[in-house]
Write an enzyme that holds these catalytic residues in place. Structure first.
Site, PDB file in Angstrom:
ATOM      1  CD  GLU A   1      -2.910  -1.119   2.356  1.00  0.00           C
ATOM      2  OE1 GLU A   1      -2.350  -1.457   3.412  1.00  0.00           O
ATOM      3  OE2 GLU A   1      -4.100  -0.830   2.273  1.00  0.00           O
TER       4      GLU A   1
ATOM      5  CD  GLU B   1      -3.165  -6.066   3.763  1.00  0.00           C
ATOM      6  OE1 GLU B   1      -3.163  -6.856   2.783  1.00  0.00           O
ATOM      7  OE2 GLU B   1      -2.630  -4.953   3.732  1.00  0.00           O
TER       8      GLU B   1
HETATM    9  C1  LIG Z   1      -3.893  -0.868   9.798  1.00  0.00           C
HETATM   10  C2  LIG Z   1      -3.484  -2.282   9.784  1.00  0.00           C
HETATM   11  C3  LIG Z   1      -2.938  -2.596   8.446  1.00  0.00           C
HETATM   12  C4  LIG Z   1      -2.608  -3.853   8.131  1.00  0.00           C
HETATM   13  C5  LIG Z   1      -2.027  -4.119   6.862  1.00  0.00           C
HETATM   14  C6  LIG Z   1      -0.915  -5.127   6.881  1.00  0.00           C
HETATM   15  O1  LIG Z   1       0.106  -4.809   6.391  1.00  0.00           O
HETATM   16  S1  LIG Z   1      -1.149  -6.590   7.643  1.00  0.00           S
HETATM   17  C7  LIG Z   1       0.416  -7.427   7.400  1.00  0.00           C
HETATM   18  C8  LIG Z   1       0.516  -7.896   6.001  1.00  0.00           C
HETATM   19  N1  LIG Z   1       1.747  -8.582   5.783  1.00  0.00           N
HETATM   20  C9  LIG Z   1       1.840  -9.910   5.808  1.00  0.00           C
HETATM   21  O2  LIG Z   1       0.881 -10.604   6.004  1.00  0.00           O
HETATM   22  C10 LIG Z   1       3.211 -10.471   5.593  1.00  0.00           C
HETATM   23  C11 LIG Z   1       3.539 -11.460   6.658  1.00  0.00           C
HETATM   24  N2  LIG Z   1       4.882 -11.991   6.505  1.00  0.00           N
HETATM   25  C12 LIG Z   1       5.180 -12.933   5.602  1.00  0.00           C
HETATM   26  O3  LIG Z   1       4.391 -13.367   4.815  1.00  0.00           O
HETATM   27  C13 LIG Z   1       6.573 -13.464   5.646  1.00  0.00           C
HETATM   28  O4  LIG Z   1       7.091 -13.245   6.930  1.00  0.00           O
HETATM   29  C14 LIG Z   1       7.518 -12.787   4.616  1.00  0.00           C
HETATM   30  C15 LIG Z   1       7.495 -11.288   4.724  1.00  0.00           C
HETATM   31  C16 LIG Z   1       7.127 -13.229   3.209  1.00  0.00           C
HETATM   32  C17 LIG Z   1       8.978 -13.254   4.893  1.00  0.00           C
HETATM   33  O5  LIG Z   1       9.014 -14.678   4.902  1.00  0.00           O
HETATM   34  P1  LIG Z   1      10.317 -15.457   5.404  1.00  0.00           P
HETATM   35  O6  LIG Z   1      10.011 -16.915   5.257  1.00  0.00           O
HETATM   36  O7  LIG Z   1      11.514 -14.927   4.756  1.00  0.00           O
HETATM   37  O8  LIG Z   1      10.474 -15.110   6.939  1.00  0.00           O
HETATM   38  P2  LIG Z   1       9.488 -15.425   8.151  1.00  0.00           P
HETATM   39  O9  LIG Z   1       8.121 -15.583   7.702  1.00  0.00           O
HETATM   40  O10 LIG Z   1      10.075 -16.508   8.958  1.00  0.00           O
HETATM   41  O11 LIG Z   1       9.557 -14.054   8.965  1.00  0.00           O
HETATM   42  C18 LIG Z   1      10.751 -13.631   9.621  1.00  0.00           C
HETATM   43  C19 LIG Z   1      10.370 -13.012  10.932  1.00  0.00           C
HETATM   44  O12 LIG Z   1       9.633 -11.814  10.669  1.00  0.00           O
HETATM   45  C20 LIG Z   1       8.384 -11.847  11.358  1.00  0.00           C
HETATM   46  N3  LIG Z   1       7.415 -11.126  10.532  1.00  0.00           N
HETATM   47  C21 LIG Z   1       7.198 -11.287   9.232  1.00  0.00           C
HETATM   48  N4  LIG Z   1       6.281 -10.429   8.809  1.00  0.00           N
HETATM   49  C22 LIG Z   1       5.914  -9.689   9.875  1.00  0.00           C
HETATM   50  C23 LIG Z   1       4.992  -8.632  10.059  1.00  0.00           C
HETATM   51  N5  LIG Z   1       4.281  -8.125   9.056  1.00  0.00           N
HETATM   52  N6  LIG Z   1       4.878  -8.137  11.283  1.00  0.00           N
HETATM   53  C24 LIG Z   1       5.603  -8.612  12.321  1.00  0.00           C
HETATM   54  N7  LIG Z   1       6.505  -9.613  12.197  1.00  0.00           N
HETATM   55  C25 LIG Z   1       6.646 -10.140  10.980  1.00  0.00           C
HETATM   56  C26 LIG Z   1       8.078 -13.325  11.494  1.00  0.00           C
HETATM   57  O13 LIG Z   1       7.182 -13.561  12.521  1.00  0.00           O
HETATM   58  C27 LIG Z   1       9.450 -13.890  11.779  1.00  0.00           C
HETATM   59  O14 LIG Z   1       9.726 -13.610  13.126  1.00  0.00           O
HETATM   60  P3  LIG Z   1      10.526 -14.632  14.019  1.00  0.00           P
HETATM   61  O15 LIG Z   1      10.540 -14.033  15.372  1.00  0.00           O
HETATM   62  O16 LIG Z   1      11.879 -14.784  13.401  1.00  0.00           O
HETATM   63  O17 LIG Z   1       9.759 -15.922  13.959  1.00  0.00           O
END
Ligand SMILES: CC/C=C/CC(=O)SCCNC(=O)CCNC(=O)[C@H](O)C(C)(C)COP(=O)(O)OP(=O)(O)OC[C@H]1O[C@@H](n2cnc3c(N)ncnc32)[C@H](O)[C@@H]1OP(=O)(O)O
Length: 719
Positions: free
Chosen positions: A103, A123
């Site tokens: 976004e 989302e």
């Molecule tokens: C007003 C509200 C608005 C909301 C809109 C949004 O944006 S909602 C969020 C939308 N985003 C997602 O759904 C993405 C979620 N993440 C992923 O799909 C994957 O993590 C990735 C970005 C594709 C990366 O994948 P990869 O396999 O490389 O790594 P991990 O999945 O293991 O992630 C690494 C660590 O990062 C943490 N994490 C990932 N995304 C987020 C996030 N959006 N917020 C917080 N934390 C996130 C994940 O939990 C892992 O953490 P660890 O502590 O290492 O387990």
């Protein structure tokens, strides 16, 4: 949380710095807002490039912050400021641009993506909708049908697809940030009015109502009872029918209805549970981060039945050489053809060449002598498996790791017949093994940490969601599922029909109820296991009446069906009747109704009308109750592991979070009360007796699920 640099004298480069995925935490939102203000206000700055540190643009809003009400700088206002600004802003997308991250890119005037980047609005998978303008800007940019597809499914797309759809302006194999800087210098001279997506006229197809109706039906069919996809459709409809500002208001109202919903909490829990489960720990302190797995290049799969074939395909698909072994020429040839066909179809779907050269088929066990690992997938028969493991001990070089794909037999008993018990563990795949995502890795008491690390890492390489569990009959998944199917059978005895039980479970969110699922899997699978464990067949204690076994209530109804040859879909009848053997359209069968009536008369059971509430409570609370026992027995380390097993192996509806999360949502006190009530009514069903851990948690004030681990810690781990 956002770095500001002036480059080439006239460009502001803003870098998001919140590893690992540069999530838009409140600190990052503050950082970008300040830096954008600075760039737009500085007369030296002619254009702005936004990028992310560590070759990742942005993984979206910080999901960990969703547990509390959103505070701090609003993304909507920030994005409106970026778009309305008089200086071109270019998003340099490397790695991912997801959710709020994408976004942000949509609010920019141009988007340059690296060819390996992935973009999307996931989302919906978290029970939300893209509420920072995503549902209003994306349809204006790429049209309603494509936007609807992306927003309602949450699918990520590759940079190439994004370019085709018009989501990005350019893709590059070079550093996207460097390209964006060069692009920005050229963009300075160009007018920005046509680059502000919110001001674009919506390209509306003529048959708008029909389109929304079709997508709504599709979504309702695919995700029964799930709220977020329907809210996404309504938000996109608002984009199609209202001016931008009113559409934004609708988007925000719809988001408010989702944000604190139990479905959103469940789906966000699932996101983190999946990641938590991958981080295994053994009582010795060995864990995912400190044990190096072996590098696996050559594997052997023993047995080319349904499971063996799927395992061979899963291995070859990720570049591992596979020697597949069978005992008879005919079985070997059938298996060979099936594996090749599966690999060819899979490669065609993925647009790659099938790696058939990795496969070798043999009748000789001697051929596996040099492999790195063996995965045994023969018939579920302990003496057969023991014989095989003894032979493998002799044939394989001393460094070969041995795994069994048993779905519930004692892994340690197999380890005990080998010359290397520490190098034996379980890899329990789910059928069909090349499709199902779950892999239970069973740690025997003697399995070494390297043996476990290798299974977990190999599973991950095969694209599986891996969960390390302890060794007990049925491990976690099948041990628990038995209590669930037992309840379903008892409910039939007491007056329900298969279609009533299935209807209630499907209404709850399961894609298939327990009986339809049993028909699909084949009733003979459970029959064989019950015969092996002496619950039916010649080994039954003659003193046991038909509805009691080993001192407890037992339902012989599934055995009666099997004795009549009703094995499920493959025989054209099971709990339901099908149009033909192999048919898939389940119809209620009057013969089953008759069989149940006869059974009740024979055992003087007065049938009663059973409410959907009781059907759900009996089936699902007993499941969670056994989950608590699995935790107190140290067979699983944490509730997240159990939930992940149920989400990926047993079709538990994701928007309910898994059996343990569901129990937590219902309230542990209520689950305890109802179990006590049902156990009182059915004292001969031990699984209905509330577990010690459940009672302990209730006595401690029902802590949230994330805190259960503290109460389990004191117990003995079998991992
Ligand atoms: C007003 C509200 C608005 C909301 C809109 C949004 O944006 S909602 C969020 C939308 N985003 C997602 O759904 C993405 C979620 N993440 C992923 O799909 C994957 O993590 C990735 C970005 C594709 C990366 O994948 P990869 O396999 O490389 O790594 P991990 O999945 O293991 O992630 C690494 C660590 O990062 C943490 N994490 C990932 N995304 C987020 C996030 N959006 N917020 C917080 N934390 C996130 C994940 O939990 C892992 O953490 P660890 O502590 O290492 O387990």
């Amino acid at each position: 949380m956002a770095r500001y640099e002036l480059v080439k004298g006239s460009l502001a480069l803003i870098t998001l710095t919140n590893p690992p995925v540069n999530a838009l935490s409140s600190a990052v939102r503050y950082g970008i807002t300040e830096k954008i203000k600075r760039a737009l206000g500085d007369p030296k700055v002619k254009a702005v490039v936004i990028c992310g540190e560590n070759e990742r643009f942005c993984g979206g809003a910080d999901i960990r912050e969703f547990a509390a009400p959103m505070r701090g700088h609003s993304l909507v206002m920030l994005f409106d400021d970026i778009e309305a600004g008089e200086k071109p802003v270019i998003a340099a997308i490397e790695g991912v641009a997801l959710g709020g991250g994408f976004e942000l890119a949509l609010a920019c005037h141009y988007r340059i993506a690296h060819s390996k980047a992935r973009l999307g609005l996931p989302e919906v998978t978290l029970g939300l909708l893209p509420a920072a303008g995503g549902t209003q800007r994306l349809p204006r940019l790429i049209g309603i049908p494509a936007a609807l597809e992306l927003i309602t499914t949450g699918h990520h797309v590759s940079a190439q697809e994004a370019l085709k759809l018009g989501m990005v302006d350019q893709i590059t194999d070079e550093n996207a940030c460097k390209m964006a800087v060069e692009f920005a210098l050229r963009a300075v001279a160009k007018p920005l009015s046509s680059r502000r997506i919110s001001t674009l006229t919506m390209p509306c197809p003529p048959n708008l109502d029909a389109l929304f109706e079709a997508v709504t039906m599709q979504v309702q069919k695919k995700a029964r009872g799930v709220m977020a996809p329907l809210a996404c459709i309504q938000a996109v409809r608002a984009a199609a029918t209202l001016p931008y500002s009113k559409g934004m208001k609708r988007e925000s109202e719809l988001m408010a209805s989702l944000f604190s919903s139990s479905q959103a909490r469940a789906l966000q829990y699932c996101f983190f549970a999946q990641r938590t489960a991958g981080k295994w720990t053994l009582p010795s302190g060995a864990q995912w981060s400190n044990i190096k797995p072996r590098d696996i290049r050559r594997a052997a799969v023993i047995g080319l039945g349904t499971m063996g074939r799927g395992i061979a395909v899963s291995l070859a698909r990720v570049g591992i050489s596979v020697i597949a072994v069978e005992t008879e020429k005919k079985l070997l040839e059938t298996g060979r053809q099936m594996v090749i066909g599966m690999l060819e179809r899979d490669a065609k779907r993925r647009g790659v060449t099938a790696s058939l050269y990795l496969l070798q088929f043999t009748l000789s066990l001697q051929d596996v002598k040099d492999v790195d690992i063996v995965i045994e997938a023969v018939f579920e028969d302990m003496s057969l498996k023991k014989r095989l493991f003894r032979d493998l001990s002799k044939v394989c070089r001393p460094s070969t790791l041995l795994y069994t794909n048993t779905s519930g037999l004692d892994v340690d008993a197999l380890a005990g017949v080998t010359d290397r018990p520490h190098m034996v563990a379980g890899m329990h795949f789910f059928s069909p093994a090349h499709v199902m995502k779950l892999l239970e890795v069973i740690c025997g008491p003697r399995s070494s940490s390297e043996t476990i690390a290798t299974a977990m890492s190999l599973g991950k390489r095969m694209g599986k969601v891996c969960v390390a569990v302890g060794n007990c009959p049925g491990f976690v998944g099948n041990r628990m599922v038995k209590t669930y199917t037992d309840q379903a059978n008892f409910l039939l005895e007491e007056g329900a029909t298969p279609e009533q039980v299935d209807g209630a479970l499907e209404e709850f969110g399961f894609a298939m109820g327990v009986f339809r699922m049993s028909d699909l899997a084949g009733l003979d699978v459970g029959w064989r296991i019950r015969k092996e464990s002496g619950l039916t067949g010649p080994d039954v204690d003659p003193k046991d009446p038909p509805h009691r076994r080993q001192g407890h209530r037992y339902s012989p109804i599934p055995d009666m069906l099997c004795e009549q040859g009703r094995m499920g879909q493959k025989t054209g009848c099971g709990w339901y009747v099908y149009e033909k053997p192999g048919g898939t359209e389940a119809k209620p069968d009057p013969l089953i109704q008759k069989l149940l009536e006869g059974y009740r008369v024979r055992y003087s059971i007065q049938p009663r009308k059973i409410s959907s509430q009781e059907l759900i409570e009996r089936c699902l609370y007993v499941l969670a109750n056994e989950g608590f026992r699995v935790l107190e027995d140290g067979i699983a380390v944490q509730p997240e592991d159990i939930d992940v097993i149920y989400l990926f192996g047993y079709g538990f509806p994701r928007h309910r979070g898994g059996p343990m999360f569901y129990a937590n949502m219902v309230g542990l006190g209520r689950v305890l009360d109802r179990l006590e009530h049902y156990h009182h009514a059915h004292p001969d069903v031990p699984h209905l007796k509330p577990s010690q851990l459940l009672k302990k948690l209730v006595a401690c004030g029902s802590p949230p699920i994330q805190k259960w681990k503290e109460h389990i810690k004191t117990m003995h781990s079998h991992l």
